[in-house]
Design a protein around this motif. Structure first.
Motif, PDB file in Angstrom:
ATOM      1  N   GLY A  85       0.813  -1.211   0.009  1.00 51.26           N
ATOM      2  CA  GLY A  85      -0.077  -0.143  -0.103  1.00 51.26           C
ATOM      3  C   GLY A  85       0.709   1.220   0.041  1.00 51.26           C
ATOM      4  O   GLY A  85       0.596   2.143  -0.726  1.00 51.26           O
ATOM      5  N   GLU A  86       1.708   1.317   0.754  1.00 51.67           N
ATOM      6  CA  GLU A  86       2.697   2.557   1.065  1.00 51.67           C
ATOM      7  C   GLU A  86       3.464   2.641  -0.309  1.00 51.67           C
ATOM      8  O   GLU A  86       3.777   3.724  -0.743  1.00 51.67           O
ATOM      9  CB  GLU A  86       3.729   2.440   2.140  1.00 51.67           C
ATOM     10  N   MET A  92       1.788   4.224  -3.254  1.00 52.96           N
ATOM     11  CA  MET A  92       1.765   5.649  -3.063  1.00 52.96           C
ATOM     12  C   MET A  92       2.942   6.266  -3.017  1.00 52.96           C
ATOM     13  O   MET A  92       2.923   7.646  -2.789  1.00 52.96           O
ATOM     14  CB  MET A  92       0.762   5.877  -1.735  1.00 52.96           C
ATOM     15  N   GLY A  93       4.158   5.636  -3.393  1.00 49.56           N
ATOM     16  CA  GLY A  93       5.233   6.419  -3.773  1.00 49.56           C
ATOM     17  C   GLY A  93       6.385   6.172  -2.771  1.00 49.56           C
ATOM     18  O   GLY A  93       7.649   6.656  -3.071  1.00 49.56           O
ATOM     19  N   THR A  97      -2.625   7.212  -9.164  1.00 46.85           N
ATOM     20  CA  THR A  97      -2.602   7.915  -7.742  1.00 46.85           C
ATOM     21  C   THR A  97      -2.956   9.406  -7.893  1.00 46.85           C
ATOM     22  O   THR A  97      -3.188   9.581  -9.115  1.00 46.85           O
ATOM     23  CB  THR A  97      -1.350   7.788  -7.014  1.00 46.85           C
ATOM     24  N   SER A 116      -0.782  11.070 -10.556  1.00 49.89           N
ATOM     25  CA  SER A 116      -0.877  10.566 -11.812  1.00 49.89           C
ATOM     26  C   SER A 116      -1.297  11.769 -12.682  1.00 49.89           C
ATOM     27  O   SER A 116      -2.259  12.201 -12.542  1.00 49.89           O
ATOM     28  CB  SER A 116      -1.670   9.086 -12.099  1.00 49.89           C
TER      29      SER A 116
END
Length: 375
Positions: free
Chosen positions: A70-71, A74-75, A287, A290
């Motif tokens: 998950g993290e 998100m980058g 995200t 994006s």
């Protein structure tokens, strides 16, 4: 050279171009995209910032597990995620691509980014998938000290001390590329030049990389794959230089064009030069950061095809991390054939267009061109 005589250089040797099947023109099977050592200097040379906060540093150094995805999505940066070094896992992921109807994968891992010629050959032999290997240096920061003193910053890495240094660098890199394409790396020949980074001809070391790629392409008949520069004017100067040094622009693929997919008009200057426009970041979850998604790419493909550009478009996923693999919840190498192609069909793409995008175009890019073939 007739169509039946045309060949492509794969890691197992030359193969008939007609045998390639559906092709992924930009992927990474065995690679390592992490900075070469865990220091602030090495991070700076690759244009990224080293994690320093305790939590971010822990996440960077932790083994990749499902609870971290998950993290990472998100980058957040994870060292293990950036390493594709498990041959068994790569073979399983390639098998899924083959089961989906795939035939060929082009591994554009540059020297200095974990390229493994022998490993690629073993994967091809084990899975029955044709593998084409890239060659060259991605960026001056990845050039070894034998060509250029080790840089202490990104600016130093791109700044030879004199025009003579830049010319010598171009000559050495040309010789290296020609050797990889004709003799091979420990017997494994490359079949395409690249992927080169988004380079600027105004920076001496970056110009040297482009000059070497163009000269090697002219000498061997190999195609060139490079990333798109964000500055359209610089991108046009890149193509000018490649053409001036002997490269055939109709056999140049400009990748990372996904970001321009919401604005197809912005791709016309590239298409006007005769290059392949390559959408090679398919299958990534969007995200808040994006600028485009797969729906934008699909719409752009159909619109550009309507304008008569179907023969200059390429599609791929650019897999370069574990989190993009099926085993870690990603789309893997089969995403294009299993999900994106059916979506194109749903939007109205016919069999002719799908065949052009996935088989004919990459085959034309990869087919070995020689003087005798009339290229």
């Amino acid at each position: 050279m007739s169509t039946t005589d045309a060949t492509v250089v794969a890691v197992t040797g030359e193969v008939p171009a007609a045998s390639l099947g559906a092709v992924l023109p930009h992927e990474h099977l065995l690679s390592d995209f992490a900075p070469p050592d865990d220091t602030p200097e090495s991070w700076a040379r690759t244009g990224r910032t080293r994690p320093t906060a305790a939590g971010a540093l822990w996440l960077y150094r932790a083994p990749l597990t499902m609870d971290l995805l998950g993290e990472i999505g998100m980058g957040a940066v994870n060292r293990d995620d950036l390493l594709l070094g498990d041959a068994g896992l790569a073979a399983a992921e390639l098998a899924a691509f083959r089961e989906a109807g795939g035939g060929t994968v082009v591994d554009l891992t540059a020297d200095g980014l974990g390229r493994d010629p022998a490993g690629l050959r073993r994967l091809a032999e084990e899975t029955g998938v044709t593998v084409v290997m890239g060659c060259g240096r991605h960026h001056p920061t990845r050039i070894s000290a034998q060509h250029h003193p080790a840089p202490t910053s990104a600016r130093d890495a791109a700044a030879p001390t004199s025009a003579r240094d830049a010319a010598a660098l171009a000559e050495e890199l040309t010789e290296e590329l020609v050797g990889d394409l004709t003799e091979g790396v420990r017997g494994v020949r490359a079949g395409i030049i690249g992927e080169l980074a988004a380079l600027d001809p105004g920076v001496p070391a970056e110009r040297a990389l482009l000059v070497a790629a163009a000269r090697a392409a002219a000498a061997t008949g190999a195609a060139v794959s490079l990333a798109r520069n964000d500055d359209p004017a610089v991108q046009q100067r890149v193509l000018d230089l490649l053409a001036e040094e002997g490269a055939d622009l109709t056999r140049v693929a400009v990748g990372r064009c996904d970001a321009l997919s919401p604005r197809p008009d912005d791709l016309e200057p590239l298409l006007g030069r005769g290059v392949f426009v390559q959408f090679d970041q398919l299958g990534r979850l969007p995200t808040a950061l994006s600028v485009s998604d797969d729906q934008d790419v699909a719409a752009a493909v159909l619109e550009l095809a309507r304008r008569g550009h179907a023969g200059r478009l390429l599609l791929s996923q650019g897999v370069r991390t574990k989190s993009q693999l099926l085993a870690y919840g990603g789309g893997g190498y089969a995403f294009l054939l299993r999900q994106f192609v059916p979506y194109l069909r749903m939007l109205g793409a016919d069999d002719e267009l799908i065949e052009t995008l996935t088989v004919r175009n990459p085959r034309r890019l990869l087919t070995l061109r020689t003087e005798e073939a009339g290229s």
